[in-house]
Enzyme design. Structure first.
Site, short mmCIF file in Angstrom:
data_model
loop_
_atom_site.label_atom_id
_atom_site.label_comp_id
_atom_site.label_asym_id
_atom_site.label_seq_id
_atom_site.Cartn_x
_atom_site.Cartn_y
_atom_site.Cartn_z
N ARG A 227 2.38 4.53 17.51
CA ARG A 227 1.81 5.52 16.58
C ARG A 227 2.06 6.98 16.97
O ARG A 227 2.43 7.79 16.12
CB ARG A 227 0.32 5.27 16.36
N SER B 45 -2.24 -9.34 7.88
CA SER B 45 -1.76 -7.97 8.02
C SER B 45 -0.97 -7.91 9.32
O SER B 45 -1.44 -8.31 10.38
CB SER B 45 -2.96 -7.02 8.08
N ASP C 86 -5.41 2.82 13.82
CA ASP C 86 -4.16 3.53 13.57
C ASP C 86 -4.36 4.87 12.87
O ASP C 86 -3.68 5.84 13.15
CB ASP C 86 -3.20 2.64 12.79
N ASP D 94 0.81 -1.22 0.00
CA ASP D 94 0.00 0.00 0.00
C ASP D 94 0.85 1.27 0.00
O ASP D 94 0.59 2.19 -0.77
CB ASP D 94 -0.94 0.01 1.21
N1 ARG Z 1 -5.58 -3.94 16.87
C1 ARG Z 1 -4.30 -3.39 17.20
C2 ARG Z 1 -4.42 -1.93 17.48
O1 ARG Z 1 -5.36 -1.31 17.09
C3 ARG Z 1 -3.26 -3.70 16.17
C4 ARG Z 1 -3.39 -3.07 14.83
C5 ARG Z 1 -2.35 -3.65 13.98
N2 ARG Z 1 -2.26 -3.17 12.66
C6 ARG Z 1 -1.96 -4.00 11.64
N3 ARG Z 1 -1.68 -3.48 10.51
N4 ARG Z 1 -1.95 -5.29 11.77
O2 ARG Z 1 -3.57 -1.40 18.12
#
Ligand code: ARG
Length: 417
Positions: free
Chosen positions: A94, A174, A123, A14
């Site tokens: 983040r 992912s 995120d 992406d």
């Molecule tokens: N659910 C977790 C969070 O919101 C992890 C997100 C992970 N992102 C990914 N691209 N796998 O913090």
């Protein structure tokens, strides 16, 4: 000259496609920024990939030290765990990334920041709330939320534009990794009835493949911060890396969570967090020795608030400052050593000691040397029970409902001969 955009670049499909797309759609020159929060990648190759995809500049920022000091350790001191399960690795990284993206954008005179998040996750919220807080004038672009392409269309786009397709495209999951854990979603994991396939896990051995002999490890803490393993002082990064490996070998830190996302959906998330699991457990064990009952009770509430704040993208709030001031204050005497036993998918606390421990053997012992005044208990019980006795006399004994209703049913469980 074209305006510039700073793109949070992972090296995945992406964000690689985003480099071209930002140029085509918005005529922006892309500066790719890849932030190393302990996700063990070949960053030279990632950087090159960004340039090959058309970035005018590609930077790699090693943020591991900042991540440990300002994010991981404060979260550990807080005992922050989202919904009792998730140690918050991705969520903690983040706001740090947002800060570094903003710094780069200002340095490079860029007018916007772009990230590769979709419109369904947490995120995007964490990035954008943080960026807006730090630099309200910067525009934010979320290509993957805008372009409306399926995975296949994205791959076609890459092919048409000669963008090298990362091999990771073949992974059905992912994935997001940092020192504090690996987050895994999508693919077979979307069915909550399906046991995660073994290939979803890469940091941890399957517990049934783990060594048949337990391993013991002693973790030393100073004011709530882990500083040593088996007596050897280590910096935070090395300590976490070592524990990830050690506990991972024993199959520790696999988490299967039906998680409540900020955007309102439940999702099934798998985590591997060996070091986080062991350290959070050890830290809590040391707090149990060094904090009084009331402090512990109150701190648990703060821990939950703090976990929510981190999860919900509110790192740059004054509430963070307020809560972390409290949390730091509680860590004054959280110094000592915890011995952990690692075995077949479990870590357990098997020993703890602290110079300022509140555990007092001469009060707790049932052996010789007991200094607890047992005769004082009679008076204590008399006063402790006073409100119950009073209430029972006036209300409970005359009442057929409530706790006494059980007495109405004669032999509720049947007669035992
Ligand atoms: N659910 C977790 C969070 O919101 C992890 C997100 C992970 N992102 C990914 N691209 N796998 O913090």
């Amino acid at each position: 000259m074209a305006e510039k955009v700073v793109l949070a670049y992972s090296g995945g499909l992406d964000t690689s496609v985003a480099i071209k797309w930002l140029k085509e759609k918005y005529s922006l020159d892309v500066i790719a920024v890849t932030i190393d929060v302990g996700n063990e990648r070949d960053f030279t190759a990632v950087r090159q990939k960004a340039l090959d995809a058309g970035a005018i500049k590609a930077l790699v920022i090693d943020a591991k030290e900042l991540f440990v000091k300002y994010f991981i350790f404060p979260a550990l001191q807080a005992d922050a765990i989202y919904e009792g399960q998730y140690p918050l690795g991705t969520a903690l990284s983040r706001p740090l990334m947002a800060k570094l993206l903003v710094d780069t954008a200002l340095d490079e005179d860029a007018s916007a920041i772009a990230h590769g998040c979709t419109g369904k996750g947490n995120d995007q919220v964490r990035f954008e709330v943080s960026i807006n807080a730090l630099a309200p004038d910067l525009k934010i672009i979320a290509p993957a939320r805008e372009w409306d392409m399926t995975r296949e269309e994205t791959i076609n786009y890459a092919e048409q534009h000669n963008i090298p397709i990362p091999i990771t495209v073949s992974s059905p999951y992912s994935i997001d990794e940092c020192l504090w854990g690996k987050s895994i979603e999508c693919g077979a994991l979307e069915d909550p009835w399906v046991e995660p396939p073994e290939d979803a896990y890469t940091w941890t051995k399957s517990p049934d493949q783990a060594p048949d002999k337990p391993q013991y490890v002693e973790i030393g803490f100073e004011k709530g911060i882990p500083v040593s393993i088996d007596g050897e002082n280590l910096d935070g990064i090395a300590l976490i890396q070592q524990l990830n490996e050690m506990a991972g070998k024993h199959g520790i830190g696999r988490i299967d969570h039906i998680e409540n996302r900020l955007v309102g959906i439940k999702s099934r998330e798998i985590y591997e967090a060996p070091a986080a699991t062991v350290l959070l457990q050890a830290h809590q064990a040391l707090e149990a020795m060094t904090l009084a009952k009331d402090q512990l009770r109150f701190k648990q509430k703060v821990a939950q608030e703090y976990a929510d704040l981190i999860y919900n993208g509110l790192w740059f709030s004054q509430l963070n400052r307020d809560l972390s001031t409290y949390i730091l204050s509680t860590q004054r005497y959280v110094t000592g050593t915890v011995r952990m036993k690692l075995f077949k998918g479990n870590s357990s606390v098997v020993g703890r000691k602290a110079p300022k421990s509140l555990y007092n053997l001469s009060l707790a012992t049932y052996e010789k040397g007991d200094q607890f005044d047992q005769s004082a208990s009679a008076g204590f019980i008399h006063l402790w029970g006073l409100p119950i006795r009073t209430q029972a006399k006036v209300q409970l004994l005359a009442d057929k409902e409530g706790p006494l209703s059980i007495m109405e049913a004669k032999n509720p469980g049947g007669k035992i001969e």
